[in-house]
Write a protein that holds these residues in place. Structure first.
Motif, PDB file in Angstrom:
ATOM      1  N   VAL B  43       0.850  -1.203   0.000  1.00  0.00           N
ATOM      2  CA  VAL B  43       0.000   0.000   0.000  1.00  0.00           C
ATOM      3  C   VAL B  43       0.881   1.246   0.000  1.00  0.00           C
ATOM      4  O   VAL B  43       0.622   2.205  -0.739  1.00  0.00           O
ATOM      5  CB  VAL B  43      -0.948  -0.009   1.227  1.00  0.00           C
ATOM      6  CG1 VAL B  43      -1.678   1.321   1.368  1.00  0.00           C
ATOM      7  CG2 VAL B  43      -1.960  -1.133   1.103  1.00  0.00           C
ATOM      8  N   ALA B  44       1.927   1.251   0.816  1.00  0.00           N
ATOM      9  CA  ALA B  44       2.820   2.409   0.879  1.00  0.00           C
ATOM     10  C   ALA B  44       3.515   2.616  -0.466  1.00  0.00           C
ATOM     11  O   ALA B  44       3.588   3.738  -0.983  1.00  0.00           O
ATOM     12  CB  ALA B  44       3.853   2.207   1.986  1.00  0.00           C
ATOM     13  N   TYR B  45       4.005   1.540  -1.051  1.00  0.00           N
ATOM     14  CA  TYR B  45       4.704   1.621  -2.327  1.00  0.00           C
ATOM     15  C   TYR B  45       3.784   2.143  -3.440  1.00  0.00           C
ATOM     16  O   TYR B  45       4.162   3.003  -4.226  1.00  0.00           O
ATOM     17  CB  TYR B  45       5.245   0.234  -2.695  1.00  0.00           C
ATOM     18  CG  TYR B  45       5.778   0.142  -4.088  1.00  0.00           C
ATOM     19  CD1 TYR B  45       7.029   0.657  -4.403  1.00  0.00           C
ATOM     20  CD2 TYR B  45       5.027  -0.459  -5.101  1.00  0.00           C
ATOM     21  CE1 TYR B  45       7.510   0.584  -5.703  1.00  0.00           C
ATOM     22  CE2 TYR B  45       5.509  -0.541  -6.392  1.00  0.00           C
ATOM     23  CZ  TYR B  45       6.747  -0.017  -6.688  1.00  0.00           C
ATOM     24  OH  TYR B  45       7.222  -0.087  -7.971  1.00  0.00           O
ATOM     25  N   GLU B  46       2.543   1.621  -3.457  1.00  0.00           N
ATOM     26  CA  GLU B  46       1.598   1.991  -4.504  1.00  0.00           C
ATOM     27  C   GLU B  46       1.081   3.416  -4.374  1.00  0.00           C
ATOM     28  O   GLU B  46       0.525   3.978  -5.306  1.00  0.00           O
ATOM     29  CB  GLU B  46       0.385   1.037  -4.448  1.00  0.00           C
ATOM     30  CG  GLU B  46       0.627  -0.292  -5.102  1.00  0.00           C
ATOM     31  CD  GLU B  46       0.673  -0.177  -6.614  1.00  0.00           C
ATOM     32  OE1 GLU B  46      -0.359   0.136  -7.221  1.00  0.00           O
ATOM     33  OE2 GLU B  46       1.761  -0.392  -7.181  1.00  0.00           O
ATOM     34  N   ASN B  47       1.212   3.995  -3.198  1.00  0.00           N
ATOM     35  CA  ASN B  47       0.605   5.299  -2.936  1.00  0.00           C
ATOM     36  C   ASN B  47       1.628   6.374  -2.581  1.00  0.00           C
ATOM     37  O   ASN B  47       1.400   7.173  -1.672  1.00  0.00           O
ATOM     38  CB  ASN B  47      -0.448   5.165  -1.830  1.00  0.00           C
ATOM     39  CG  ASN B  47      -1.643   4.358  -2.277  1.00  0.00           C
ATOM     40  OD1 ASN B  47      -2.499   4.843  -3.009  1.00  0.00           O
ATOM     41  ND2 ASN B  47      -1.688   3.096  -1.868  1.00  0.00           N
ATOM     42  N   LEU B  53       4.047   8.482   3.901  1.00  0.00           N
ATOM     43  CA  LEU B  53       4.188   8.658   5.350  1.00  0.00           C
ATOM     44  C   LEU B  53       3.289   9.778   5.864  1.00  0.00           C
ATOM     45  O   LEU B  53       2.746   9.690   6.972  1.00  0.00           O
ATOM     46  CB  LEU B  53       5.653   8.963   5.692  1.00  0.00           C
ATOM     47  CG  LEU B  53       5.943   9.209   7.167  1.00  0.00           C
ATOM     48  CD1 LEU B  53       5.869   7.900   7.941  1.00  0.00           C
ATOM     49  CD2 LEU B  53       7.306   9.855   7.354  1.00  0.00           C
ATOM     50  N   ILE B  54       3.119  10.832   5.056  1.00  0.00           N
ATOM     51  CA  ILE B  54       2.336  11.991   5.525  1.00  0.00           C
ATOM     52  C   ILE B  54       0.854  11.636   5.700  1.00  0.00           C
ATOM     53  O   ILE B  54       0.317  11.779   6.801  1.00  0.00           O
ATOM     54  CB  ILE B  54       2.562  13.197   4.589  1.00  0.00           C
ATOM     55  CG1 ILE B  54       4.009  13.670   4.776  1.00  0.00           C
ATOM     56  CG2 ILE B  54       1.584  14.330   4.893  1.00  0.00           C
ATOM     57  CD1 ILE B  54       4.477  14.667   3.760  1.00  0.00           C
ATOM     58  N   PRO B  55       0.161  11.138   4.653  1.00  0.00           N
ATOM     59  CA  PRO B  55      -1.234  10.744   4.897  1.00  0.00           C
ATOM     60  C   PRO B  55      -1.362   9.620   5.925  1.00  0.00           C
ATOM     61  O   PRO B  55      -2.332   9.576   6.686  1.00  0.00           O
ATOM     62  CB  PRO B  55      -1.731  10.286   3.520  1.00  0.00           C
ATOM     63  CG  PRO B  55      -0.549  10.157   2.659  1.00  0.00           C
ATOM     64  CD  PRO B  55       0.519  11.026   3.225  1.00  0.00           C
ATOM     65  N   TYR B  56      -0.345   8.758   5.961  1.00  0.00           N
ATOM     66  CA  TYR B  56      -0.387   7.642   6.916  1.00  0.00           C
ATOM     67  C   TYR B  56      -0.366   8.152   8.364  1.00  0.00           C
ATOM     68  O   TYR B  56      -1.159   7.727   9.204  1.00  0.00           O
ATOM     69  CB  TYR B  56       0.812   6.717   6.648  1.00  0.00           C
ATOM     70  CG  TYR B  56       0.940   5.555   7.602  1.00  0.00           C
ATOM     71  CD1 TYR B  56       0.162   4.418   7.439  1.00  0.00           C
ATOM     72  CD2 TYR B  56       1.831   5.602   8.668  1.00  0.00           C
ATOM     73  CE1 TYR B  56       0.281   3.353   8.315  1.00  0.00           C
ATOM     74  CE2 TYR B  56       1.951   4.540   9.549  1.00  0.00           C
ATOM     75  CZ  TYR B  56       1.172   3.421   9.362  1.00  0.00           C
ATOM     76  OH  TYR B  56       1.283   2.372  10.249  1.00  0.00           O
ATOM     77  N   LEU B  57       0.534   9.107   8.629  1.00  0.00           N
ATOM     78  CA  LEU B  57       0.619   9.643   9.997  1.00  0.00           C
ATOM     79  C   LEU B  57      -0.612  10.476  10.340  1.00  0.00           C
ATOM     80  O   LEU B  57      -1.108  10.436  11.475  1.00  0.00           O
ATOM     81  CB  LEU B  57       1.885  10.482  10.163  1.00  0.00           C
ATOM     82  CG  LEU B  57       3.181   9.690  10.278  1.00  0.00           C
ATOM     83  CD1 LEU B  57       4.370  10.625  10.353  1.00  0.00           C
ATOM     84  CD2 LEU B  57       3.161   8.780  11.507  1.00  0.00           C
TER      85      LEU B  57
END
Lengths: 51, 541
Positions: B43-47, B53-57
């Protein structure tokens, strides 16, 4: 590795792992402030007590 | 003394974690599951890679941890399983709890199969039984998956590990909250972290690992303007933290009343993300090696989910020096992560059954686990197990977990207006105070984000049949299963509770700082009397 990738790797590690370390420290510090006496503070309980 | 009696009685009747540390380990064990290892890196790689990291945090801090606090507040304040906690909040809301119980039952049924596959592959890793074509081996020789459809031919190679997994789960569940779940978590989580660290270190020294890390961390800032990337971040956080479907409500009901739940929640949330980051580094270092070995770009070997674990990783193990070592570590960590998550899912059901009916822990655990195991074995040790699992997993996630989370949040925040009451409860001992920001996030931001995800999933599922499966399979194992668990909630809710289960709000013990010998406040003298100290009590009714 590109500079941007290295920066993001370091920032990711600092934010997430550093955040975890900070959260653990704050949790333990809060125990110290709220302790009621011997045996009652949560931090004094042994990890596997009663297991 | 009356309060101590109440607490002792409650612990003896429902079970409890002996300390906050055991609870934290159990909660991390539940949150850290297969998705951390095989979903997050992809998911991180594709996005956007590093930019993700920013939207994730943002999703972690604005949705994940606040939602985790809601679950904690419900279970810790109401001292019950999901249905009992909702019933104590408001009698008609009990159905939401049973809906969550139904979802957990469904997940347990298929999740055990994946853990069993990982167990088989741990064994296969020693001699690389999959040979030179891991993809063909997995679908053909191992699962014996034939034509898409229902084929109840038993596959012995899957049945045996599934029986082993279910026997282990039954023993853990019968052993109870502390001696079963607590013990497994306290031992399993450190072992999981150490084993995965060893795997990551080994992967980092493989040739090509740097290329993998470059692919994983190189930021694509343009993705930050895409709504889909933000939805992916919220989805990853939501599914990863085990929130919204009863697990954290159940676990927090086993925690001492004087525990700092907000501080504990921050540790659990960040520990889960820490493991995800570690998984991303390990997985992409290994994929970088595979890309170099095959002389292709990293994006050509990136996979997620079952494909990553049971096809890509065996291919990596075939090529890598110390391949068997990597294989055993990788699949053993999948087994441990899966097992601690599986018992947490099943505990939601056991706890609810135990609260509702007059059953001992052992009987309730057996009454839930054995039928669950039998259904699991019938459907998922067969030649069509892979297809049924794929459909069930997608629909239960999208139209079970997501939907019940949206509905329960709207009910708690807007219909019952219970957020102030729950915030008051968490703030009594919490090191992080839940103020207006928490209510705004849970009342507005999180429901809107989740509703957007449900809407998107619904549109996709209606426009394109999921996975290209036949309509009847999607109707039966997809929409049918998602609808069944919802209906189950409304069927079970009207049934009477066991005699000694009160539906009153258990309230709280004496306020922090009260001397042990001082008389308890009037509200706490009653065994399970209502807490009347807040001005928000009326709003709850």
């Amino acid at each position: 590795m590109s500079a941007a990738a290295i920066v993001m790797m370091v920032v990711s590690m600092l934010v997430v792992w550093g955040g975890l370390a900070l959260a653990i420290v704050l949790l333990i510090r809060n125990d110290g402030r709220q302790d009621h006496g011997p045996g009652i503070g949560t931090d004094r309980e042994h990890l596997t007590r009663d297991l | 003394m009356a309060d101590q009696d109440v607490v002792a009685t409650e612990k003896a009747r429902r079970g409890a974690f002996s300390s906050r540390k055991v609870f934290i380990f159990a909660a991390i064990g539940s949150a850290v599951g297969l998705g951390n290892i095989w979903r997050f890196p992809y998911v991180a790689y594709e996005n956007g890679g590093g930019a993700f990291l920013i939207p994730y945090l943002v999703a972690l801090l604005c949705a994940g941890i606040p939602f985790l606090y809601l679950d904690y507040a419900l279970g810790h304040r109401m001292r019950g399983s999901a249905p009992l906690s909702f019933a104590r909040l408001s009698r008609p809301a009990e159905a939401l709890g049973w809906w969550q119980v139904g979802i957990c039952f469904m997940i347990a049924v298929y999740y055990a199969a994946v853990v069993a596959w990982a167990l088989s592959y741990t064994y296969f890793s020693f001699d690389k039984s999959w040979g030179s074509a891991p993809g063909d081996f997995f679908a053909g020789e191992y699962l014996k998956a034939g034509e898409v459809g229902v084929d109840l031919t038993v596959v012995m190679g899957v049945l045996v590990p599934m029986v082993i997994v279910w026997l282990a789960v039954i023993v853990i569940m019968v052993a109870g909250v502390e001696k079963g779940i607590g013990l497994v978590s306290v031992i399993g989580i450190p072992v999981l972290v150490i084993a995965f660290l060893a795997l990551v270190i080994r992967s980092l020294f493989l040739p090509g690992a740097i290329d993998g890390l470059e692919a994983f961390f190189a930021p694509d800032w343009s993705t930050l303007t895409h709504a889909g990337v933000w939805a992916a971040a919220f989805g990853q956080i939501f599914f990863s933290l085990s929130i919204g479907f009863g697990i954290m409500i159940t676990y927090s009901s086993y925690v001492d009343r004087e525990t700092d739940m907000t501080g504990s929640g921050a540790v659990v949330g960040l520990a889960n993300s820490s493991f995800e980051l570690l998984a991303g580094i390990g997985v992409f270092a290994a994929l970088g090696f595979m890309a170099q070995a095959q002389n292709v770009a990293v994006d050509e070997v990136v996979e997620s989910g079952v494909g990553l674990a049971f096809v890509s990783f065996p291919a990596i193990i075939n090529e890598a020096p110390w391949g068997a070592f990597i294989g055993v570590l990788f699949f053993a960590t999948l087994v441990i992560a899966g097992l601690t998550s599986l018992v947490s899912v099943l505990e939601v059901v056991v706890s609810a059954v135990r609260d509702k009916f007059d059953l001992s822990r052992k009987v309730a655990a057996a009454a839930v686990s054995v039928p669950c195991a039998l259904i699991s074995l019938v459907f998922f040790s067969t030649a069509s197990g892979l297809y049924v699992l794929d459909i069930l997993d997608y629909f239960i996630n999208q139209f079970g977990i997501l939907l019940v989370a949206v509905v329960s949040m709207v009910v708690v925040a807007w219909s019952l207006r219970a957020l102030p009451l729950l915030a008051d409860h968490m703030n009594r001992r919490g090191s992080i105070k839940l103020l207006l920001w928490w209510r705004l996030l849970l009342g507005l931001v999180v429901p809107i984000a989740l509703a957007y995800m449900v809407f998107n999933s619904f549109r996709d599922a209606v426009e394109t049949p999921y996975g290209g499966y036949p309509g009847w399979m999607i109707a039966l194992f997809g929409w049918g299963a998602a609808a069944l668990v919802m209906v189950l909630g409304y069927v079970l809710a009207p049934m009477p509770w066991r005699k000694d289960t009160s539906l009153e709000d258990p309230g709280l013990a004496p306020p922090p700082g009260a001397l042990p010998d001082s008389p308890p406040p009037a509200t706490a003298r009653h065994a399970v009397g209502a807490d009347q100290h807040t001005t928000t009590e009326g709003a709850r009714r």
